[in-house]
Scaffold this motif. Structure first.
Motif, PDB file in Angstrom:
ATOM      1  N   VAL A 147       0.845  -1.204   0.000  1.00  7.97           N
ATOM      2  CA  VAL A 147       0.000   0.000   0.000  1.00  7.97           C
ATOM      3  C   VAL A 147       0.876   1.247   0.000  1.00  7.97           C
ATOM      4  O   VAL A 147       0.647   2.188  -0.779  1.00  7.97           O
ATOM      5  CB  VAL A 147      -0.954   0.002   1.215  1.00  7.97           C
ATOM      6  N   ALA A 190       2.423   1.742  -3.375  1.00 10.31           N
ATOM      7  CA  ALA A 190       1.486   2.182  -4.408  1.00 10.31           C
ATOM      8  C   ALA A 190       1.094   3.637  -4.253  1.00 10.31           C
ATOM      9  O   ALA A 190       0.800   4.312  -5.237  1.00 10.31           O
ATOM     10  CB  ALA A 190       0.232   1.311  -4.394  1.00 10.31           C
ATOM     11  N   VAL A 191       1.096   4.155  -3.025  1.00 13.89           N
ATOM     12  CA  VAL A 191       0.531   5.485  -2.786  1.00 13.89           C
ATOM     13  C   VAL A 191       1.589   6.563  -2.543  1.00 13.89           C
ATOM     14  O   VAL A 191       1.564   7.624  -3.179  1.00 13.89           O
ATOM     15  CB  VAL A 191      -0.458   5.426  -1.594  1.00 13.89           C
ATOM     16  N   HIS A 246       4.125   7.931  -5.487  1.00 14.63           N
ATOM     17  CA  HIS A 246       3.369   8.563  -6.570  1.00 14.63           C
ATOM     18  C   HIS A 246       2.713   9.861  -6.090  1.00 14.63           C
ATOM     19  O   HIS A 246       2.639  10.830  -6.837  1.00 14.63           O
ATOM     20  CB  HIS A 246       2.349   7.585  -7.139  1.00 14.63           C
ATOM     21  N   GLY A 247       2.264   9.878  -4.857  1.00 17.06           N
ATOM     22  CA  GLY A 247       1.718  11.116  -4.293  1.00 17.06           C
ATOM     23  C   GLY A 247       2.791  12.193  -4.169  1.00 17.06           C
ATOM     24  O   GLY A 247       2.557  13.358  -4.510  1.00 17.06           O
ATOM     25  N   THR A 303       0.297  11.288 -14.616  1.00 14.91           N
ATOM     26  CA  THR A 303       0.508  10.144 -13.737  1.00 14.91           C
ATOM     27  C   THR A 303       0.204   8.875 -14.508  1.00 14.91           C
ATOM     28  O   THR A 303      -0.855   8.754 -15.110  1.00 14.91           O
ATOM     29  CB  THR A 303      -0.424  10.226 -12.506  1.00 14.91           C
ATOM     30  N   MET A 346       1.254   1.908 -10.528  1.00 12.14           N
ATOM     31  CA  MET A 346       0.621   1.511  -9.280  1.00 12.14           C
ATOM     32  C   MET A 346      -0.107   0.173  -9.399  1.00 12.14           C
ATOM     33  O   MET A 346      -0.552  -0.377  -8.393  1.00 12.14           O
ATOM     34  CB  MET A 346      -0.363   2.596  -8.818  1.00 12.14           C
ATOM     35  N   LEU A 374      -0.724  -2.678  -6.250  1.00  9.26           N
ATOM     36  CA  LEU A 374      -2.120  -2.864  -5.856  1.00  9.26           C
ATOM     37  C   LEU A 374      -2.596  -4.289  -6.125  1.00  9.26           C
ATOM     38  O   LEU A 374      -3.373  -4.847  -5.347  1.00  9.26           O
ATOM     39  CB  LEU A 374      -3.010  -1.851  -6.565  1.00  9.26           C
TER      40      LEU A 374
END
Length: 182
Positions: A117, A120-121, A124-125, A146, A151, A155
């Motif tokens: 998690v 994946a987050v 990229h954020g 993006t 991702m 995921l």
């Protein structure tokens, strides 16, 4: 073997993190609402290095955006190394228990799930925040792009871990019922 491979990936990740931090430029993934990138609008020193990727000298960007972008790029291989280390520890735990339904195995799967998690987050954020900040400072009219494909694999792994945790919980309950019957 999995722990050795994870160690090698973490060594690569550490070298990559040093290279990213020491680099004098940052890479921005961009898009232009009008179709092709308008190369005439690029400030001096900014180069198109790949379709929809700009190489921007760190001196042209605000320091905060450079930090966010470099942190995002350095975190990706480090987090992949952490995921592989978690998988290696999961395999070690699974080989040392009497039954696969032991709580330690489920905890290791949960650790891998949360690492996926984060993978994946978070990077990229950070990349989106840093890119928006940098592009705002350049004044070119581009927007951040993006790639959701980056991702997808983490995921997908997250959902596989969820399914495996469900199977482990259900198997543990069935094993408890069988123990009561016998």
């Amino acid at each position: 073997m999995a722990l050795i491979f994870a160690g090698l990936v973490l060594l690569y990740a550490a070298c990559n993190a040093v290279a990213v931090v020491m680099a004098g430029e940052v890479i921005l993934r961009v898009q232009n609402g009008g179709g092709e990138l308008a190369l005439a609008n690029l400030p001096a020193g900014v180069e198109l290095v790949w379709p929809y990727q700009l190489s921007v000298p760190g001196a042209l960007d605000p320091l905060g955006s450079v930090v966010l972008l470099k942190l995002a790029e350095a975190l990706i291989p480090l987090l992949w190394g952490g995921v592989l280390l978690g998988i290696g520890l999961l395999l070690r735990e699974a080989s040392h228990v009497d039954t696969i339904f032991d709580g330690g195995v489920a905890r290791r799967v949960a650790t891998v799930r949360w690492l996926l998690v984060v993978l994946a987050v978070v990077p990229h954020g950070l990349r989106v925040l840093g890119s928006n900040w940098a592009l705002g400072g350049l004044g070119t009219g581009f927007s951040t792009s993006t790639r959701l494909g980056d991702m997808f694999i983490p995921l997908f792994g997250f959902y596989l871990c969820l399914a495996f945790e469900f199977v482990l919980r259900r198997g543990e309950a069935l094993q408890g019922e069988l123990d009561e019957v016998i």
